[in-house]
Design an enzyme around this catalytic site. Structure first.
Site, PDB file in Angstrom:
ATOM      1  N   TYR A   1     -84.653   1.907 -29.403  1.00  0.00           N
ATOM      2  CA  TYR A   1     -84.349   3.144 -29.173  1.00  0.00           C
ATOM      3  C   TYR A   1     -83.625   3.491 -27.690  1.00  0.00           C
ATOM      4  CZ  TYR A   1     -85.222   8.144 -28.011  1.00  0.00           C
ATOM      5  OH  TYR A   1     -85.102   9.592 -27.887  1.00  0.00           O
TER       6      TYR A   1
ATOM      7  N   ASP B   1     -80.499  -1.081 -20.798  1.00  0.00           N
ATOM      8  CA  ASP B   1     -81.042   0.175 -20.935  1.00  0.00           C
ATOM      9  C   ASP B   1     -82.435  -0.080 -20.280  1.00  0.00           C
ATOM     10  OD1 ASP B   1     -82.335   2.761 -21.452  1.00  0.00           O
ATOM     11  OD2 ASP B   1     -82.004   2.895 -23.394  1.00  0.00           O
TER      12      ASP B   1
END
Length: 420
Positions: free
Chosen positions: A136, A239
């Site tokens: 995600y 990320d």
């Protein structure tokens, strides 16, 4: 009647949202007078808790000096100082900082940066991205396209999104040895071998795939993935929106592996949750590819609120508190309690509804076999004075780092009591 359209809510069945009127420490206060211990620190960003006097004072002081000015063609002290501090604390070699206003936008910046990097090197065919299943990376269009296309929340938009490549999610746990991780790396290499000519970057939530199911993976996977990226001329993008600033037990998840990605994205804990802000950091190798004479050498991205002085100032204060008050030691204590109360609880692990229990840093999750078994858990926890959320098959906690041992044990007790 509220005119607010709430996120991730089914409009026909959602209950009225309780109104928050204040907060202090790890708790917030509702209009009803309830004080709830926040087990999720407001989507994992309020690492210092609510109403921290130093953070509030920093915002007030900065507001009296400069609230906002465009970063296009201008600069200011808080932005300059914050960039320098981020270069200091992140892995060696991340020397260039591009600000934006949210984690999703920070990832969009990273993706554009990676594609343009290869374009400027004469490899325009490398314009796709490689992500991992269970990933995600945010809710904006570019980010949706690199989230898990099968179990992720964005399948409705499949026809609208660009197509990228996906590798299987790593399965070896955090404490796996290198040999156990090799099968995961072999599956990653198989995708790179087939498609590397068009892959610009591998995007990865290092060690902790957060919203995709709190999948916790090995530092050896990060080391191996970096070697594969170098072999196939693919940039490595971490990320660290959710994992940065201590969540996995080190300041950044990359620190567990001792490596430096080509690009790293930070948000959430960057400002302690007090204002929206993000930073995309790049190495000299990436940055220097943008030095040239053609119009294409300019990086064409510029969020209006990038480098906002208020956000930069509170981020500087947040980092100072983190270091001065030895938050990594606090996180180690929280991790010990999460292991004692959840991971090592044999009765919980043996419960027929429970598929797995795992913890990493200041994060723990009870994964169940059927998401229906978690229906009503938020209301139950609220009656016990805890704000606890679940999603899908996962009941989790990501507490503020200031959470006391007593409060941490209360959160875990409520989580376990649901299965009693």
């Amino acid at each position: 009647m509220s005119h607010v359209w709430h996120p991730y809510a089914h409009l026909k069945t959602q209950s009225p949202a309780p109104r928050v009127i204040g907060g202090e420490g790890p708790r917030f206060t509702l209009e009803s007078g309830e004080r709830l211990l926040d087990a999720t620190c407001s989507w994992w960003c309020m690492i210092h808790g609510y109403g921290h006097p130093r953070l509030v004072a920093a915002i007030r002081e900065q507001a009296g000096e400069l609230c906002h000015v465009m970063l296009g063609g201008l600069s200011h002290e808080p932005a300059d100082r914050l960039a320098g501090e981020l270069v200091r604390v992140t892995p060696e070699g991340l020397n260039h900082v591009f600000f934006s206003d949210s984690g999703s936008v920070g990832m969009e910046v990273a993706m554009k940066m990676a594609v343009q990097y290869h374009q400027l090197r004469g490899k325009p065919g490398k314009h796709r991205l490689l992500s991992l299943m269970k990933a995600y990376h945010g809710d904006t269009a570019g980010c949706m396209a690199v989230c898990d296309p099968e179990e992720g929340m964005h399948s409705l938009f499949a026809g609208y999104l660009p197509r990228h490549h996906f590798a299987p999610a790593p399965t070896a746990p955090f404490d796996a040895d290198p040999a156990s991780v090799q099968a995961d790396l072999d599956r990653l290499e198989a995708v790179l071998e087939r498609h590397h000519q068009e892959i610009a970057a591998l995007l990865m939530e290092p060690l902790l795939q957060a919203a995709g199911g709190l999948n916790m993976t090995s530092p050896h996977y990060l080391v191996g993935a970096q070697a594969l990226c170098e072999a196939y001329d693919v940039l490595l993008v971490f990320d660290e929106v959710a994992t940065g600033f201590g969540r996995t037990g080190t300041l950044f998840a990359a620190d567990h592996a001792g490596i430096t990605p080509d690009i790293m994205v930070l948000s959430k804990g960057l400002t302690g949750g007090y204002l929206g802000h993000a930073a995309t950091l790049a190495t000299d190798r990436v940055h220097d590819a943008f030095i040239g004479d053609s119009p294409d050498h300019a990086f064409m991205h510029g969020p209006t609120f990038m480098g906002n002085p208020l956000a930069c100032r509170v981020a500087l204060e947040s980092l100072a508190i983190f270091e001065e008050e030895r938050y990594l030691d606090r996180i180690a204590v929280l991790h010990r309690i999460l292991r004692e109360e959840l991971v090592l609880d044999t009765r919980l692990r043996a419960h027929p509804l429970v598929a797995d229990v795992r913890a990493l840093g200041a994060t723990a999750v009870i994964e169940v076999r059927d998401p229906a078994s978690l229906k009503g858990v938020a209301e139950y926890a609220r009656r016990q004075g805890v704000w606890l959320r679940s999603f899908g098959r996962w009941l989790y906690t990501m507490p503020a780092y200031i959470t006391s041992e007593e409060d941490m044990r209360h959160i875990t007790a409520v989580m376990k009591a649901w299965f009693a």
